[in-house]
Design an enzyme around this catalytic site. Structure first.
Site, PDB file in Angstrom:
ATOM      1  N   GLY A  87       0.828  -1.213   0.000  1.00 39.61           N
ATOM      2  CA  GLY A  87       0.000   0.000   0.000  1.00 39.61           C
ATOM      3  C   GLY A  87       0.858   1.257   0.000  1.00 39.61           C
TER       4      GLY A  87
ATOM      5  CG  ASP B  48       8.122   3.768  11.454  1.00 41.64           C
ATOM      6  OD1 ASP B  48       7.995   2.581  11.079  1.00 41.64           O
ATOM      7  OD2 ASP B  48       7.882   4.130  12.622  1.00 41.64           O
TER       8      ASP B  48
END
Ligand code: ITT
Ligand code: MG
Length: 197
Positions: free
Chosen positions: A14, A70
């Protein structure tokens, strides 16, 4: 700094799709999966530390400059949890289990107290020992729904209410999400830093 290709330090399909769409054709993002299937342990205590750790690891393995993402969901009522542990919230059982655990943790919590933000930190290193990683942060403010809604996106998107569009982020089409999201905001800063306009 110019890059024609970067390795993306992520095993999340994704993220790769979204980041490549935001970068356009000028930079080719190669998945770290081409080089290794081993995921590094995310031992940092912050998004920044984990992004740098993943970028260095990918650059070391591939020999290429590396970009890491992240990211996660910080829920106000939960003191910012699941935060850096968003992917591991339900002990590695995946997105559906993470979402179920979050709904349960917020059971009976009124709407006014369901505020949350998606967080994204991008780290770019020119090489594994780069002493000056480029760091870019993006936040996206919303609210946690009481039931999942929508089919697009990944992760917590079906539970994230987007006030500026009156729908969940999984109900946004990919083009809309990529204009508004935490990742889009971090990427806009990175594009500026790289003079990619
Ligand atoms: O570490 P990599 O290999 O990049 O992949 P990951 O999925 O483990 O990624 P993170 O460690 O950064 O954890 C981020 C988690 O936060 C959630 N998340 C991040 N961005 C999101 C988004 O745009 N929409 C929905 N959920 C998102 C989702 O559950 C991710 O698995
Ligand atoms: Mg991860």
């Amino acid at each position: 700094m110019t890059f024609t290709q970067l390795v993306l330090a992520s095993h999340n399909a994704g993220k790769l799709k979204e980041l490549q769409a935001m970068l356009g054709d000028s930079v080719h993002l190669r998945s770290i999966g081409e080089f290794s299937s081993v995921e590094p342990e995310e031992t940092g205590l912050s998004f920044v530390e984990n992004a740098i750790l993943k970028a260095r690891n990918a650059s070391r393995i591939s020999g290429l400059p590396a970009l890491a993402d992240d990211s996660g969901l910080a829920v106000d009522f939960l003191g910012g949890a699941p935060g850096i542990y968003s992917a591991r919230y339900a002990d590695g059982q995946g997105d559906a289990a993470n979402n179920a655990k979050l709904l349960d943790a917020l059971k009976d919590v009124p709407e006014a107290e369901r505020g949350a933000q998606f967080v994204c930190v991008l780290a770019l290193v020119r090489h594994a020992e780069d002493p000056l990683p480029i760091l870019c942060e993006g936040l996206w403010h919303g609210r946690i729904l009481t039931a999942a809604s929508g089919e697009h996106g990944f992760g917590y998107d079906p539970l994230f209410w987007v006030p500026e569009r009156n729908c969940s982020s999984a109900e946004l089409d990919p083009i809309q999400k990529n204009q508004l999201s935490h990742r889009a905001r971090a990427m806009a800063i990175l594009r500026q830093r790289l003079s990619l306009q």
